[in-house]
Design an enzyme around this catalytic site. Sequence first.
Site, PDB file in Angstrom:
ATOM      1  N   LYS A   1       0.880  -1.176   0.000  1.00 25.55           N
ATOM      2  CA  LYS A   1       0.000   0.000   0.000  1.00 25.55           C
ATOM      3  C   LYS A   1       0.918   1.228   0.000  1.00 25.55           C
ATOM      4  CE  LYS A   1      -2.488   3.335   2.099  1.00 25.55           C
ATOM      5  NZ  LYS A   1      -2.030   4.442   1.260  1.00 25.55           N
TER       6      LYS A   1
ATOM      7  N   GLU B   1       8.739  16.777  14.880  1.00 27.09           N
ATOM      8  CA  GLU B   1       9.281  16.583  13.535  1.00 27.09           C
ATOM      9  C   GLU B   1       8.602  17.538  12.549  1.00 27.09           C
ATOM     10  OE1 GLU B   1       8.190  13.080  11.208  1.00 27.09           O
ATOM     11  OE2 GLU B   1      10.318  12.713  10.856  1.00 27.09           O
TER      12      GLU B   1
HETATM   13  P1  NAD Z   1       2.038   8.651   7.090  1.00 27.96           P
HETATM   14  O1  NAD Z   1       2.153   7.946   8.387  1.00 27.96           O
HETATM   15  O2  NAD Z   1       1.005   9.691   6.941  1.00 27.96           O
HETATM   16  O3  NAD Z   1       1.749   7.600   5.923  1.00 27.96           O
HETATM   17  C1  NAD Z   1       2.645   6.541   5.618  1.00 27.96           C
HETATM   18  C2  NAD Z   1       1.868   5.436   4.917  1.00 27.96           C
HETATM   19  O4  NAD Z   1       1.032   4.807   5.878  1.00 27.96           O
HETATM   20  C3  NAD Z   1       0.936   5.915   3.827  1.00 27.96           C
HETATM   21  O5  NAD Z   1       0.891   4.945   2.812  1.00 27.96           O
HETATM   22  C4  NAD Z   1      -0.398   6.029   4.544  1.00 27.96           C
HETATM   23  O6  NAD Z   1      -1.502   5.973   3.683  1.00 27.96           O
HETATM   24  C5  NAD Z   1      -0.324   4.841   5.485  1.00 27.96           C
HETATM   25  N1  NAD Z   1      -1.086   4.953   6.729  1.00 27.96           N
HETATM   26  C6  NAD Z   1      -1.188   6.018   7.547  1.00 27.96           C
HETATM   27  N2  NAD Z   1      -1.964   5.713   8.618  1.00 27.96           N
HETATM   28  C7  NAD Z   1      -2.323   4.420   8.488  1.00 27.96           C
HETATM   29  C8  NAD Z   1      -3.103   3.518   9.277  1.00 27.96           C
HETATM   30  N3  NAD Z   1      -3.687   3.896  10.417  1.00 27.96           N
HETATM   31  N4  NAD Z   1      -3.263   2.254   8.842  1.00 27.96           N
HETATM   32  C9  NAD Z   1      -2.665   1.849   7.704  1.00 27.96           C
HETATM   33  N5  NAD Z   1      -1.945   2.656   6.902  1.00 27.96           N
HETATM   34  C10 NAD Z   1      -1.760   3.927   7.285  1.00 27.96           C
HETATM   35  O7  NAD Z   1       3.487   9.226   6.742  1.00 27.96           O
HETATM   36  P2  NAD Z   1       3.903  10.117   5.496  1.00 27.96           P
HETATM   37  O8  NAD Z   1       3.420  11.512   5.729  1.00 27.96           O
HETATM   38  O9  NAD Z   1       3.553   9.433   4.215  1.00 27.96           O
HETATM   39  O10 NAD Z   1       5.493  10.063   5.630  1.00 27.96           O
HETATM   40  C11 NAD Z   1       6.231  10.927   6.419  1.00 27.96           C
HETATM   41  C12 NAD Z   1       6.609  10.252   7.713  1.00 27.96           C
HETATM   42  O11 NAD Z   1       7.324   9.048   7.450  1.00 27.96           O
HETATM   43  C13 NAD Z   1       7.549  11.101   8.556  1.00 27.96           C
HETATM   44  O12 NAD Z   1       7.158  11.064   9.899  1.00 27.96           O
HETATM   45  C14 NAD Z   1       8.890  10.414   8.381  1.00 27.96           C
HETATM   46  O13 NAD Z   1       9.797  10.639   9.427  1.00 27.96           O
HETATM   47  C15 NAD Z   1       8.491   8.993   8.262  1.00 27.96           C
HETATM   48  N6  NAD Z   1       9.544   8.221   7.605  1.00 27.96           N
HETATM   49  C16 NAD Z   1      10.259   7.337   8.356  1.00 27.96           C
HETATM   50  C17 NAD Z   1      11.314   6.633   7.763  1.00 27.96           C
HETATM   51  C18 NAD Z   1      12.141   5.651   8.543  1.00 27.96           C
HETATM   52  O14 NAD Z   1      12.788   4.819   7.929  1.00 27.96           O
HETATM   53  N7  NAD Z   1      12.162   5.700   9.866  1.00 27.96           N
HETATM   54  C19 NAD Z   1      11.601   6.834   6.412  1.00 27.96           C
HETATM   55  C20 NAD Z   1      10.842   7.745   5.696  1.00 27.96           C
HETATM   56  C21 NAD Z   1       9.802   8.427   6.297  1.00 27.96           C
END
Ligand code: NAD
Length: 492
Positions: A175, A385
């Site tokens: 996803k 963040e």
């Molecule tokens: P997000 O959490 O909004 O979404 C990430 C993914 O998860 C998307 O595909 C989203 O649709 C899905 N998602 C969100 N909530 C969900 C739920 N309750 N159930 C199932 N799926 C769900 O994050 P974003 O805005 O896309 O990305 C930015 C974030 O990702 C930042 O906080 C960043 O630090 C983090 N990030 C972490 C790493 C790492 O390796 N630690 C790497 C890149 C990004």
Amino acid sequence: MHTYQMYINGQGCDPISGTWFDSMDPYTGECWASIPRGNADDVEMAVDAAHKAFESEAWCGLTATARGKMVKKFGKILLDNAEKLAAIEVRDNGKLYTEVVNQCRYMTEWFEYYGGLADKVEGAVPPIDKPNVLNYTRYEPLGVCACITPWNSPLLLLAWKLAPALAAGNTVVIKPSEYTSASTIELAKLSELAGFPPGVINVVTGYSSEVGEPLVAHKKVKKIAFTGGEEGGRKVNIAGAADFKKVTLELGGKSANIVFDDADLDQALNGVISGIFAASGQTCIAGSRLLLQDSIHDEFVDRLVEIAKTAQLGNPMSEDTQIAPIATEPQYRKILAYIDIAKAEGARCVLGGGPGEAAGKHQGLFVLPTIFVDVNNGMRIAQEEVFGPVLSVIRFKDEAEAIAIANDVDYGLAAGVWSKSLDRAINVSERLQAGTVWVNTYRSTSYTSPFGGYKSSGLGRENGQEAIKDYLQVKSIWLHTGEVTKNPYARR
Ligand code: NAD
């Protein structure tokens, strides 16, 4: 406009809802692709296909060696298509093409590495404290794995999950972020050329509430590998716990980049700039807190501002561009809101501090490289963040204070230490609460080295040999080798 299909059971398919949503190019501000709006019914179809594939002779009948070769072949196909995949990803998230194409070329190494590991995960023959028995262990795949990715590095972060999941013999439902789905669909289509049976790799696109939540709650999903924000990660972890799924979480960060007065300051300046302004600060490992020792604070800030203000904002496809647009409109608004918060908290803005403009005619979502000084670690700008090109500079007196400030945050993803003293570098690195510490460098990752967060930055590790075990479970098999047991009621 390009209209995409989801990828389920080895074929492109339209969403059951019959609806699509737009994907916007963050540089031009124009919608360039229609992405299928999946829902729980599409999730059901994809998980069912993945489950059937998992049990099929075509997949589970493969030897580990044959499976590994397929994974490696997929890596080579991805390398041949790196430029095409990168150009698509740039249209979706607006990151610099030079960075994205390097990521796309590099991600093939994950398939080479884990493909090679497929037939090297060995069980054991434990010596047993009983006579006439042979006991051995074997690692077995889990079943259907949900791979959930964010928008900032969609393909590379997918490779970190997909390569070990497939090498271990699982099947996957991916996803991708609703903002950056196109490159993932293209990647999945390429898997056919590597010979994966239908259903081994599936992609369902759509929103987190309509696709992500039903996917993580699905009974037949046995493992969730999630990269994203803290809020989503927490919900995913709770949902996974209901059915005792294995969960790995790669979440956000507020990493400290610590510069001591005995550092090579030229080297440190480069590391600090790439740490916060590369990818316009939209990386989980962004060195968003710069900790500067008192004696070098003013000189370092002056030099930092001089270099940072020369950054070229522009077209992400151009090699001259250094700062690309912000990937999504909500993220753009969030960054600007944090800049206002920092100003209201009393931090002093010495560079940037608002929307930016790039040369040429476009609607791009640019934010100026921004530096705040006089930040105290209790401020929100130092604790939360931002995920943008916004640096908070904090002073410290000595090693003990630097370590205390660096650790005084909920996150624990990464940290940087800049010093010529080996003793200091080792002492400080060992006391920092972070999953990765870089000394006199910043932002390096590799398929061979574990990556993940302490504290609220995540659970588990990706990359490295151990990561494949997160996609496996161990079985203990007992064989009786002696005569018939005399007393069937006694425990053996
Ligand atoms: P997000 O959490 O909004 O979404 C990430 C993914 O998860 C998307 O595909 C989203 O649709 C899905 N998602 C969100 N909530 C969900 C739920 N309750 N159930 C199932 N799926 C769900 O994050 P974003 O805005 O896309 O990305 C930015 C974030 O990702 C930042 O906080 C960043 O630090 C983090 N990030 C972490 C790493 C790492 O390796 N630690 C790497 C890149 C990004």
